[in-house]
Design a protein around this motif. Structure first.
Motif, PDB file in Angstrom:
ATOM      1  N   SER A 187       3.851   1.536  -1.208  1.00 17.59           N
ATOM      2  CA  SER A 187       4.450   1.678  -2.547  1.00 17.59           C
ATOM      3  C   SER A 187       3.441   2.289  -3.510  1.00 17.59           C
ATOM      4  O   SER A 187       3.798   3.114  -4.357  1.00 17.59           O
ATOM      5  N   GLN A 188       2.179   1.880  -3.364  1.00 16.32           N
ATOM      6  CA  GLN A 188       1.132   2.430  -4.245  1.00 16.32           C
ATOM      7  C   GLN A 188       0.978   3.938  -4.002  1.00 16.32           C
ATOM      8  O   GLN A 188       0.800   4.708  -4.941  1.00 16.32           O
ATOM      9  N   VAL A 189       1.037   4.349  -2.720  1.00 15.94           N
ATOM     10  CA  VAL A 189       0.930   5.783  -2.411  1.00 15.94           C
ATOM     11  C   VAL A 189       2.074   6.534  -3.088  1.00 15.94           C
ATOM     12  O   VAL A 189       1.869   7.576  -3.725  1.00 15.94           O
ATOM     13  N   LEU A 203       0.834  -1.214   0.000  1.00 13.14           N
ATOM     14  CA  LEU A 203       0.000   0.000   0.000  1.00 13.14           C
ATOM     15  C   LEU A 203       0.866   1.261   0.000  1.00 13.14           C
ATOM     16  O   LEU A 203       0.567   2.227  -0.693  1.00 13.14           O
TER      17      LEU A 203
END
Lengths: 140, 106
Positions: free
Chosen positions: B54-56, B52
């Motif tokens: 990394s996605q941000v 999560l």
């Protein structure tokens, strides 16, 4: 950042928070079983544990400079902007407001260019100088 | 699987069988299975957290710039959540000294 991106980040952060609650629950259950005697391994390397990067001054977004009107030959700013997908123009004499608008750069009202204008005898705005123009975005 | 703490000698099979009664051994075994299960769940939660985060950073478009909030609850090895101090309660009003008793007019 556009509002959709902000919402997406909020969703991701909420999910992250829920996962941290799960970590806490697991740790509490383990300590409950072992009467607080368990020593946990440190958490894995997470992006949030990486040292934050310091922005070099050159990386910082430069505040847009917009010079004052020259009263002898300029009477207003003419602003061309995108609003809800339509290109519109407007005139103002308020330079401070315009500078704040350029700095904030709200996604719903994107200024494309600012010219100085003078009014001719018929009251029509005649462009004098191009004072600011948005740089083309990469990939466009 | 749960690791043996560094400052403890691991017990051998014979140690366990000879020094504990059957009920304790059974309870210890069940606790150990449960602990391993919980540790696996914790590891999975951390794997998801890393994903999560990394996605941000992908949405932000740059690594190491976004400041992630601290965990909402205290977890091992991470900074404790920031708790806002409760607003100070107003001090209780001091009781006024009792008025001197008026002599009764009989």
């Amino acid at each position: 950042m556009d509002p959709l991106q902000s919402l997406h980040i909020i969703d991701l952060l909420r999910e992250r928070e829920a996962e941290f609650v799960r970590v806490w629950e697991c740790e509490q259950a383990i300590q409950g079983l072992l009467q607080g005697a368990f020593r946990f391994d440190p958490p894995p390397d997470l992006p949030s544990r990486a040292k934050p990067k310091r922005r070099r001054p050159a990386d910082a977004v430069a505040s847009p400079r917009l010079r004052r009107l020259r009263p002898d030959r300029e009477q207003a700013y003419r602003v061309e902007y995108d609003c809800e997908g339509t290109v519109r123009t407007s005139q103002t004499t308020n330079g401070d407001f315009l500078r704040s608008l350029l700095e904030l750069d709200p996604p719903g009202l994107r200024v494309r260019r600012v010219d100085s204008v003078r009014l001719d005898a018929d009251g029509n705005a005649v462009p004098v100088d191009l004072l600011w123009q948005r740089e083309p975005e990469p990939g466009l | 699987m749960a690791k043996t703490p560094k400052n403890m000698e691991p017990l051998s099979f014979v140690d366990i069988v000879m020094h504990a009664d059957a009920e304790t051994i059974k309870a210890a075994y069940e606790a150990r299975v449960k602990v391993d299960e919980l540790l696996a769940q914790r590891e999975e939660a951390y794997r998801r957290i890393a994903e999560l985060e990394s996605q941000v950073e992908t949405v932000i478009g740059e690594e190491g710039v976004f400041v992630f909030p601290t965990p909402p609850l205290p977890v091992a090895g991470l900074p404790a959540p920031t708790v806002k101090p409760a607003p100070a309660k107003p001090a209780p009003a001091k009781p006024k000294p009792a008025a001197p008793a008026q002599p009764e007019n009989a």
